[in-house]
Design a protein around this motif. Structure first.
Motif, PDB file in Angstrom:
ATOM      1  N   ALA A  16      -1.499  -7.078  -0.901  1.00 28.52           N
ATOM      2  CA  ALA A  16      -1.165  -5.686  -0.592  1.00 28.52           C
ATOM      3  C   ALA A  16      -0.208  -5.606   0.588  1.00 28.52           C
ATOM      4  O   ALA A  16       0.711  -4.783   0.608  1.00 28.52           O
ATOM      5  CB  ALA A  16      -2.444  -4.905  -0.298  1.00 28.52           C
ATOM      6  N   LEU A  17      -0.401  -6.482   1.572  1.00 27.33           N
ATOM      7  CA  LEU A  17       0.435  -6.454   2.770  1.00 27.33           C
ATOM      8  C   LEU A  17       1.887  -6.795   2.448  1.00 27.33           C
ATOM      9  O   LEU A  17       2.809  -6.105   2.898  1.00 27.33           O
ATOM     10  CB  LEU A  17      -0.143  -7.432   3.798  1.00 27.33           C
ATOM     11  CG  LEU A  17       0.440  -7.405   5.215  1.00 27.33           C
ATOM     12  CD1 LEU A  17      -0.616  -7.862   6.214  1.00 27.33           C
ATOM     13  CD2 LEU A  17       1.660  -8.306   5.344  1.00 27.33           C
ATOM     14  N   VAL A  18       2.112  -7.848   1.643  1.00 23.43           N
ATOM     15  CA  VAL A  18       3.500  -8.225   1.343  1.00 23.43           C
ATOM     16  C   VAL A  18       4.184  -7.155   0.491  1.00 23.43           C
ATOM     17  O   VAL A  18       5.392  -6.918   0.622  1.00 23.43           O
ATOM     18  CB  VAL A  18       3.576  -9.612   0.660  1.00 23.43           C
ATOM     19  CG1 VAL A  18       3.098 -10.704   1.598  1.00 23.43           C
ATOM     20  CG2 VAL A  18       2.811  -9.644  -0.647  1.00 23.43           C
ATOM     21  N   SER A  19       3.413  -6.487  -0.369  1.00 20.44           N
ATOM     22  CA  SER A  19       3.988  -5.397  -1.160  1.00 20.44           C
ATOM     23  C   SER A  19       4.405  -4.242  -0.260  1.00 20.44           C
ATOM     24  O   SER A  19       5.493  -3.671  -0.416  1.00 20.44           O
ATOM     25  CB  SER A  19       2.974  -4.907  -2.202  1.00 20.44           C
ATOM     26  OG  SER A  19       2.766  -5.870  -3.199  1.00 20.44           O
ATOM     27  N   TRP A  36       5.112  -4.342   2.961  1.00 23.11           N
ATOM     28  CA  TRP A  36       6.231  -4.740   3.814  1.00 23.11           C
ATOM     29  C   TRP A  36       7.539  -4.703   3.024  1.00 23.11           C
ATOM     30  O   TRP A  36       8.575  -4.226   3.505  1.00 23.11           O
ATOM     31  CB  TRP A  36       5.994  -6.134   4.383  1.00 23.11           C
ATOM     32  CG  TRP A  36       6.811  -6.448   5.602  1.00 23.11           C
ATOM     33  CD1 TRP A  36       7.995  -5.872   5.970  1.00 23.11           C
ATOM     34  CD2 TRP A  36       6.516  -7.405   6.622  1.00 23.11           C
ATOM     35  NE1 TRP A  36       8.463  -6.424   7.139  1.00 23.11           N
ATOM     36  CE2 TRP A  36       7.573  -7.365   7.564  1.00 23.11           C
ATOM     37  CE3 TRP A  36       5.476  -8.307   6.821  1.00 23.11           C
ATOM     38  CZ2 TRP A  36       7.612  -8.186   8.685  1.00 23.11           C
ATOM     39  CZ3 TRP A  36       5.513  -9.133   7.933  1.00 23.11           C
ATOM     40  CH2 TRP A  36       6.553  -9.068   8.869  1.00 23.11           C
ATOM     41  N   PHE A  37       7.498  -5.195   1.799  1.00 18.11           N
ATOM     42  CA  PHE A  37       8.683  -5.197   0.940  1.00 18.11           C
ATOM     43  C   PHE A  37       9.178  -3.769   0.709  1.00 18.11           C
ATOM     44  O   PHE A  37      10.372  -3.471   0.840  1.00 18.11           O
ATOM     45  CB  PHE A  37       8.337  -5.868  -0.384  1.00 18.11           C
ATOM     46  CG  PHE A  37       9.503  -6.037  -1.329  1.00 18.11           C
ATOM     47  CD1 PHE A  37      10.463  -7.009  -1.101  1.00 18.11           C
ATOM     48  CD2 PHE A  37       9.620  -5.239  -2.451  1.00 18.11           C
ATOM     49  CE1 PHE A  37      11.535  -7.161  -1.970  1.00 18.11           C
ATOM     50  CE2 PHE A  37      10.688  -5.388  -3.321  1.00 18.11           C
ATOM     51  CZ  PHE A  37      11.639  -6.356  -3.090  1.00 18.11           C
ATOM     52  N   LEU A  38       8.250  -2.864   0.390  1.00 15.66           N
ATOM     53  CA  LEU A  38       8.609  -1.462   0.162  1.00 15.66           C
ATOM     54  C   LEU A  38       9.128  -0.818   1.440  1.00 15.66           C
ATOM     55  O   LEU A  38      10.115  -0.065   1.417  1.00 15.66           O
ATOM     56  CB  LEU A  38       7.399  -0.697  -0.362  1.00 15.66           C
ATOM     57  CG  LEU A  38       7.609   0.800  -0.634  1.00 15.66           C
ATOM     58  CD1 LEU A  38       8.693   1.013  -1.681  1.00 15.66           C
ATOM     59  CD2 LEU A  38       6.299   1.445  -1.084  1.00 15.66           C
ATOM     60  N   SER A  39       8.487  -1.124   2.564  1.00 12.23           N
ATOM     61  CA  SER A  39       8.907  -0.561   3.848  1.00 12.23           C
ATOM     62  C   SER A  39      10.342  -0.960   4.175  1.00 12.23           C
ATOM     63  O   SER A  39      11.153  -0.134   4.623  1.00 12.23           O
ATOM     64  CB  SER A  39       7.962  -1.046   4.955  1.00 12.23           C
ATOM     65  OG  SER A  39       8.479  -0.762   6.235  1.00 12.23           O
ATOM     66  N   GLN A  40      10.675  -2.226   3.943  1.00 17.04           N
ATOM     67  CA  GLN A  40      12.026  -2.699   4.242  1.00 17.04           C
ATOM     68  C   GLN A  40      13.067  -2.044   3.335  1.00 17.04           C
ATOM     69  O   GLN A  40      14.139  -1.635   3.790  1.00 17.04           O
ATOM     70  CB  GLN A  40      12.088  -4.219   4.102  1.00 17.04           C
ATOM     71  CG  GLN A  40      11.375  -4.967   5.227  1.00 17.04           C
ATOM     72  CD  GLN A  40      11.496  -6.461   5.084  1.00 17.04           C
ATOM     73  OE1 GLN A  40      11.357  -7.003   3.999  1.00 17.04           O
ATOM     74  NE2 GLN A  40      11.746  -7.152   6.174  1.00 17.04           N
ATOM     75  N   PHE A  74      -1.453 -15.162   7.691  1.00 14.60           N
ATOM     76  CA  PHE A  74      -1.883 -13.780   7.471  1.00 14.60           C
ATOM     77  C   PHE A  74      -1.892 -12.999   8.783  1.00 14.60           C
ATOM     78  O   PHE A  74      -1.409 -11.856   8.842  1.00 14.60           O
ATOM     79  CB  PHE A  74      -3.278 -13.762   6.842  1.00 14.60           C
ATOM     80  CG  PHE A  74      -3.822 -12.378   6.618  1.00 14.60           C
ATOM     81  CD1 PHE A  74      -3.321 -11.565   5.610  1.00 14.60           C
ATOM     82  CD2 PHE A  74      -4.846 -11.884   7.419  1.00 14.60           C
ATOM     83  CE1 PHE A  74      -3.824 -10.283   5.410  1.00 14.60           C
ATOM     84  CE2 PHE A  74      -5.354 -10.612   7.226  1.00 14.60           C
ATOM     85  CZ  PHE A  74      -4.844  -9.810   6.210  1.00 14.60           C
ATOM     86  N   ALA A  75      -2.424 -13.608   9.835  1.00 19.83           N
ATOM     87  CA  ALA A  75      -2.465 -12.941  11.137  1.00 19.83           C
ATOM     88  C   ALA A  75      -1.056 -12.637  11.637  1.00 19.83           C
ATOM     89  O   ALA A  75      -0.802 -11.549  12.175  1.00 19.83           O
ATOM     90  CB  ALA A  75      -3.215 -13.818  12.145  1.00 19.83           C
ATOM     91  N   MET A  86       3.276  -8.744  12.837  1.00 24.40           N
ATOM     92  CA  MET A  86       4.699  -8.419  12.686  1.00 24.40           C
ATOM     93  C   MET A  86       4.898  -7.163  11.854  1.00 24.40           C
ATOM     94  O   MET A  86       5.789  -6.351  12.132  1.00 24.40           O
ATOM     95  CB  MET A  86       5.450  -9.593  12.047  1.00 24.40           C
ATOM     96  CG  MET A  86       5.519 -10.838  12.906  1.00 24.40           C
ATOM     97  SD  MET A  86       6.384 -10.574  14.495  1.00 24.40           S
ATOM     98  CE  MET A  86       4.981 -10.539  15.619  1.00 24.40           C
ATOM     99  N   PHE A  87       4.070  -6.978  10.824  1.00 22.35           N
ATOM    100  CA  PHE A  87       4.203  -5.786   9.989  1.00 22.35           C
ATOM    101  C   PHE A  87       3.841  -4.534  10.778  1.00 22.35           C
ATOM    102  O   PHE A  87       4.512  -3.496  10.649  1.00 22.35           O
ATOM    103  CB  PHE A  87       3.309  -5.914   8.757  1.00 22.35           C
ATOM    104  CG  PHE A  87       3.396  -4.736   7.822  1.00 22.35           C
ATOM    105  CD1 PHE A  87       4.628  -4.216   7.444  1.00 22.35           C
ATOM    106  CD2 PHE A  87       2.259  -4.158   7.297  1.00 22.35           C
ATOM    107  CE1 PHE A  87       4.720  -3.134   6.576  1.00 22.35           C
ATOM    108  CE2 PHE A  87       2.336  -3.078   6.438  1.00 22.35           C
ATOM    109  CZ  PHE A  87       3.568  -2.567   6.063  1.00 22.35           C
ATOM    110  N   SER A  88       2.824  -4.642  11.620  1.00 26.32           N
ATOM    111  CA  SER A  88       2.455  -3.500  12.462  1.00 26.32           C
ATOM    112  C   SER A  88       3.606  -3.110  13.380  1.00 26.32           C
ATOM    113  O   SER A  88       3.947  -1.933  13.525  1.00 26.32           O
ATOM    114  CB  SER A  88       1.211  -3.839  13.291  1.00 26.32           C
ATOM    115  OG  SER A  88       0.117  -4.136  12.460  1.00 26.32           O
TER     116      SER A  88
END
Length: 234
Positions: free
Chosen positions: A148-151, A153-157, A213-214, A219-221
């Motif tokens: 879910a996190l990589v999805s 982040w990808f959408l956010s970018q 993951f951490a 970095m995503f935050s």
């Protein structure tokens, strides 16, 4: 389109190559150069960029299938090789499009769709593999959250690139560009693929995967906050 000679393809690629400044280290110094070599060969053979994208998706699907379907110790290394080959082809399709001057919105859209599907599927496949090999439940759940996190982040970018004004790149400080490449390396999908080599060593993989993951969470935050501030200021 008519085929190019190898020399013509190399010349066309050299005159239309992207800057590597600030790009993750593996992508910058390993994946793009290898993708360029594949693109030159593909141009000489008369392949299309979309055909290379399809081949990249096929290798990715095979890697995901091995991860989810095989519980033997070799599943991780084999999946890593397949996914890394797919990653090379993922770099080659864009370079081939520039060689052939066939780049366009449709090809870029297709490339992003494949990336957007492959990234979370890798972590879902890892979760399935961990579940089938009786790994700790927290590690399985973390893999599911990772997808879910990589999805996200990808959408956010993608959305930020669309909504924020284009910023010119400053290539004046080469040393800073090199440092940025290494700082960004954990975010590159190659890091996850390389970690799969240790999937048959549960403790080693758990430590590497948890650290990765951490890093992504932190970095995503920061990325979300930075992008929101930039957008709010428009």
């Amino acid at each position: 389109m008519s085929r190019l000679t190898t020399a013509q393809a190399r010349h066309a690629l050299a005159s239309a190559q992207k800057s590597g400044a600030g790009v993750p280290a593996y992508l910058r110094w390993v994946n793009r150069p290898l993708g360029g070599q594949v693109a030159v060969i593909a141009a000489a053979w008369g392949w299309s960029p979309n055909g290379v994208t399809a081949l990249s998706a096929t290798f990715g699907a095979l890697g995901v299938g091995v991860l989810a379907g095989v519980t033997a110790w070799w599943a991780g290394p084999v999946a890593a090789v397949l996914l890394l080959l797919g990653y090379i082809l993922d770099s080659a399709d864009g370079q081939l499009a520039r060689i052939q001057r066939r780049g366009g919105p449709a090809g870029e859209w297709l490339d992003h769709v494949v990336d957007g599907i492959r990234a979370p599927l890798v972590h879902i496949a890892i979760a399935i593999h961990l579940l089938r090999t009786d790994a700790a439940l927290w590690l399985v759940l973390m893999a599911a959250l990772f997808s879910a996190l990589v999805s996200a982040w990808f959408l956010s970018q993608l959305l930020a690139e669309k909504l924020l004004p284009k910023q010119p790149r400053d290539a004046s400080d080469a040393s800073a560009g090199i440092l940025t490449s290494f700082v960004k390396q954990p975010h590159d999908t190659s890091t996850t693929y390389l970690a799969l080599v240790f999937l048959g060593l549960p403790l080693v993989f758990a430590v590497l995967y948890t650290a990765l993951f951490a890093w992504h969470v932190l970095m995503f935050s920061g990325s979300l906050r930075r992008k929101y501030v930039q957008l709010a200021a428009l």
